[in-house]
Design a protein around this motif. Structure first.
Motif, mmCIF file in Angstrom:
data_model
loop_
_atom_site.group_PDB
_atom_site.id
_atom_site.type_symbol
_atom_site.label_atom_id
_atom_site.label_comp_id
_atom_site.label_asym_id
_atom_site.label_seq_id
_atom_site.Cartn_x
_atom_site.Cartn_y
_atom_site.Cartn_z
ATOM 1 N N MET A 253 13.444 13.860 -60.674
ATOM 2 C CA MET A 253 14.020 12.789 -59.850
ATOM 3 C C MET A 253 13.331 11.464 -60.183
ATOM 4 S SD MET A 253 14.741 12.815 -55.752
ATOM 5 C CE MET A 253 13.032 13.294 -55.387
ATOM 6 N N GLU A 254 14.107 10.439 -60.444
ATOM 7 C CA GLU A 254 13.573 9.166 -60.911
ATOM 8 C C GLU A 254 12.896 8.377 -59.789
ATOM 9 O OE1 GLU A 254 15.053 5.446 -63.717
ATOM 10 O OE2 GLU A 254 16.527 6.716 -62.719
ATOM 11 N N ASN A 255 11.844 7.683 -60.135
ATOM 12 C CA ASN A 255 11.160 6.813 -59.191
ATOM 13 C C ASN A 255 11.948 5.514 -59.017
ATOM 14 O OD1 ASN A 255 9.052 4.417 -58.819
ATOM 15 N ND2 ASN A 255 8.184 6.255 -57.880
ATOM 16 N N PHE A 256 11.957 5.004 -57.805
ATOM 17 C CA PHE A 256 12.733 3.799 -57.497
ATOM 18 C C PHE A 256 12.280 2.601 -58.323
ATOM 19 C CE2 PHE A 256 13.428 0.128 -54.472
ATOM 20 C CZ PHE A 256 14.783 0.003 -54.736
ATOM 21 N N GLN A 257 10.986 2.451 -58.536
ATOM 22 C CA GLN A 257 10.482 1.305 -59.294
ATOM 23 C C GLN A 257 10.972 1.345 -60.740
ATOM 24 O OE1 GLN A 257 9.013 -1.216 -57.798
ATOM 25 N NE2 GLN A 257 9.152 -0.079 -55.868
ATOM 26 N N ASN A 258 11.024 2.529 -61.322
ATOM 27 C CA ASN A 258 11.559 2.658 -62.677
ATOM 28 C C ASN A 258 13.063 2.429 -62.704
ATOM 29 O OD1 ASN A 258 9.012 3.286 -63.721
ATOM 30 N ND2 ASN A 258 9.298 5.487 -63.377
ATOM 31 N N PHE A 259 13.733 2.890 -61.669
ATOM 32 C CA PHE A 259 15.183 2.701 -61.557
ATOM 33 C C PHE A 259 15.539 1.211 -61.555
ATOM 34 C CE2 PHE A 259 18.814 1.949 -58.724
ATOM 35 C CZ PHE A 259 19.806 2.722 -59.326
ATOM 36 N N LYS A 260 14.768 0.404 -60.817
ATOM 37 C CA LYS A 260 15.060 -1.026 -60.710
ATOM 38 C C LYS A 260 14.943 -1.748 -62.050
ATOM 39 C CE LYS A 260 12.227 -2.292 -57.427
ATOM 40 N NZ LYS A 260 11.587 -3.181 -56.409
ATOM 41 N N LYS A 261 14.113 -1.225 -62.932
ATOM 42 C CA LYS A 261 13.889 -1.880 -64.219
ATOM 43 C C LYS A 261 15.129 -1.857 -65.115
ATOM 44 C CE LYS A 261 8.932 -0.817 -64.211
ATOM 45 N NZ LYS A 261 7.840 -0.037 -64.874
ATOM 46 N N LYS A 262 16.099 -1.027 -64.774
ATOM 47 C CA LYS A 262 17.338 -0.951 -65.544
ATOM 48 C C LYS A 262 18.268 -2.132 -65.267
ATOM 49 C CE LYS A 262 17.433 4.118 -65.326
ATOM 50 N NZ LYS A 262 18.222 5.286 -64.854
ATOM 51 N N TYR A 263 17.954 -2.893 -64.218
ATOM 52 C CA TYR A 263 18.862 -3.934 -63.752
ATOM 53 C C TYR A 263 18.205 -5.303 -63.798
ATOM 54 C CZ TYR A 263 21.381 0.100 -61.898
ATOM 55 O OH TYR A 263 22.048 1.288 -61.774
ATOM 56 N N LEU A 264 19.040 -6.336 -63.871
ATOM 57 C CA LEU A 264 18.603 -7.717 -63.721
ATOM 58 C C LEU A 264 18.944 -8.198 -62.316
ATOM 59 C CD1 LEU A 264 19.855 -9.191 -67.124
ATOM 60 C CD2 LEU A 264 17.518 -8.499 -66.532
ATOM 61 N N ASP A 265 18.166 -9.158 -61.830
ATOM 62 C CA ASP A 265 18.441 -9.790 -60.535
ATOM 63 C C ASP A 265 18.620 -8.749 -59.430
ATOM 64 O OD1 ASP A 265 18.877 -11.868 -58.724
ATOM 65 O OD2 ASP A 265 21.044 -11.848 -59.070
ATOM 66 N N PHE A 266 17.680 -7.817 -59.337
ATOM 67 C CA PHE A 266 17.731 -6.768 -58.314
ATOM 68 C C PHE A 266 17.216 -7.366 -57.010
ATOM 69 C CE2 PHE A 266 16.980 -2.800 -56.200
ATOM 70 C CZ PHE A 266 17.869 -1.906 -56.776
ATOM 71 N N THR A 267 18.140 -7.767 -56.121
ATOM 72 C CA THR A 267 17.798 -8.577 -54.950
ATOM 73 C C THR A 267 18.344 -7.952 -53.673
ATOM 74 O OG1 THR A 267 18.007 -10.542 -56.359
ATOM 75 C CG2 THR A 267 17.918 -10.897 -53.965
ATOM 76 N N PRO A 268 17.557 -7.884 -52.598
ATOM 77 C CA PRO A 268 18.066 -7.344 -51.327
ATOM 78 C C PRO A 268 19.222 -8.186 -50.783
ATOM 79 C CG PRO A 268 15.664 -7.483 -51.304
ATOM 80 C CD PRO A 268 16.122 -8.230 -52.513
ATOM 81 N N LEU A 269 20.237 -7.513 -50.274
ATOM 82 C CA LEU A 269 21.364 -8.196 -49.639
ATOM 83 C C LEU A 269 21.365 -8.011 -48.126
ATOM 84 C CD1 LEU A 269 24.600 -7.654 -51.805
ATOM 85 C CD2 LEU A 269 23.470 -9.807 -51.234
ATOM 86 N N ALA A 270 21.239 -6.762 -47.693
ATOM 87 C CA ALA A 270 21.325 -6.492 -46.254
ATOM 88 C C ALA A 270 20.745 -5.119 -45.962
ATOM 89 C CB ALA A 270 22.786 -6.545 -45.799
ATOM 90 N N ARG A 271 20.405 -4.928 -44.691
ATOM 91 C CA ARG A 271 19.978 -3.602 -44.237
ATOM 92 C C ARG A 271 20.567 -3.358 -42.860
ATOM 93 N NH1 ARG A 271 14.549 -0.080 -44.868
ATOM 94 N NH2 ARG A 271 15.179 1.612 -43.509
#
Length: 229
Positions: free
Chosen positions: A1-19
Motif C-alpha cells: 500500500m502506497e504512502n500518501f507522501q509518495n502518492f502526492k509526488k506524482k502530481y503538480l499543484d497538490f492543494t487542499p480544496l475542502a474538508r
C-alpha cells in the motif's frame, strides 16, 4: 500500500480544496489525467462512501465528473480510501448565487433541461441522488452543468442504509422533498430529485431562497430535540 507522501509526488499543484465529515478533497494536476481532484475517505468500510464510488465508477452519466482511479493509501499508519476524479473547470452554483449572478429565463431553461436529463439517466439506473442543491452543482465555462456528491444517494432495490425508525431521512433542509426528510422510504423515487431541481431552479431565477415545508420541518425538529433531552 502506497504512502500518501509518495502518492502526492506524482502530481503538480497538490492543494487542499475542502474538508467535510470524513472526506478531504485536494486539487492537483496529473500528467496522465490532466486537472483532477483527489478525495480521501477516512472512514474505510463506510457503506455510503463505497456506494458513492461504485456509482461514479460503474455508471456513465453525462453530467457527473469521471472517476479515473481508486485505491488505498497509508496516511499516518491508517488505511485510507482515495479516488482521483475529473476536475471541472467552472464554478459552484452556490458561488454564482452568492455573487448575485442569477439566471435569466433562457439560461434557466438550459439549466433545467440538463438537470432533467441527469435525473432521467439516474431513473434508468434506479438511483435517486437525494442531495441536489447549489453546493453540489458546478457550471463549467461552457455552461455545462455537473452534479456532485452521491454520498446519500439511494439505489432502489438495494438495502437501505438509513434506519427505518429514524425520524428524518438524510437530507439538506430546503431542498429535500417531504417523503425524503420524513424518511418515507417506499415513496422515494426520481420525483424526489425532480422536487429538488425545481427548488434550485426557482432560487436561481427569483433571487430568493424558499424553504418548502419549513413549518413542518421546524415542528418535527422540535419534537426530535424534546425526545433527545
Amino acid at each position: 500500500m502506497e504512502n500518501f507522501q509518495n502518492f502526492k509526488k506524482k502530481y503538480l499543484d497538490f492543494t487542499p480544496l475542502a474538508r467535510g465529515g470524513q472526506k478531504q478533497v485536494y486539487k492537483a494536476e496529473s500528467s496522465k489525467y490532466g486537472n483532477v481532484v483527489v478525495k480521501l475517505y477516512f472512514n474505510v468500510g463506510d457503506p455510503r462512501s463505497e456506494r458513492e464510488i461504485d456509482i461514479g465508477l460503474n455508471k456513465n452519466f453525462n453530467n457527473v465528473p469521471k472517476i479515473f482511479e481508486t485505491g488505498y493509501l497509508e496516511i499516518e499508519g491508517e488505511k485510507t480510501l482515495y479516488i482521483v476524479e475529473q476536475r471541472v473547470n467552472g464554478e459552484l452554483l452556490r458561488a454564482k448565487i452568492q455573487r448575485n449572478d442569477y439566471l435569466n429565463l433562457k439560461e434557466a431553461v438550459i439549466f433545467l433541461e440538463q438537470g432533467l436529463t441527469f435525473i432521467e439517466q439516474l431513473e434508468k439506473e434506479n438511483i435517486v441522488h437525494r442531495d441536489i442543491k447549489p453546493e453540489n452543482i458546478i457550471v463549467d465555462n461552457n455552461g455545462i452543468v455537473y452534479f456532485l456528491d452521491f454520498g446519500i444517494a439511494r439505489v432502489l432495490g438495494q438495502p437501505s442504509l438509513t434506519q427505518t425508525e429514524a425520524m428524518f431521512g438524510p437530507h439538506t433542509p430546503g431542498y429535500a422533498a417531504p417523503e425524503q426528510f420524513n424518511n418515507l422510504k417506499s415513496n422515494i423515487d426520481s420525483r424526489t430529485d425532480l422536487f429538488s431541481i425545481g427548488v434550485v431552479t426557482y432560487e436561481c431565477i427569483t433571487e430568493r431562497v424558499i424553504i418548502p415545508f419549513a413549518k413542518e420541518l421546524e415542528m418535527r425538529w422540535k419534537c426530535f430535540r424534546e425526545q433527545r433531552l
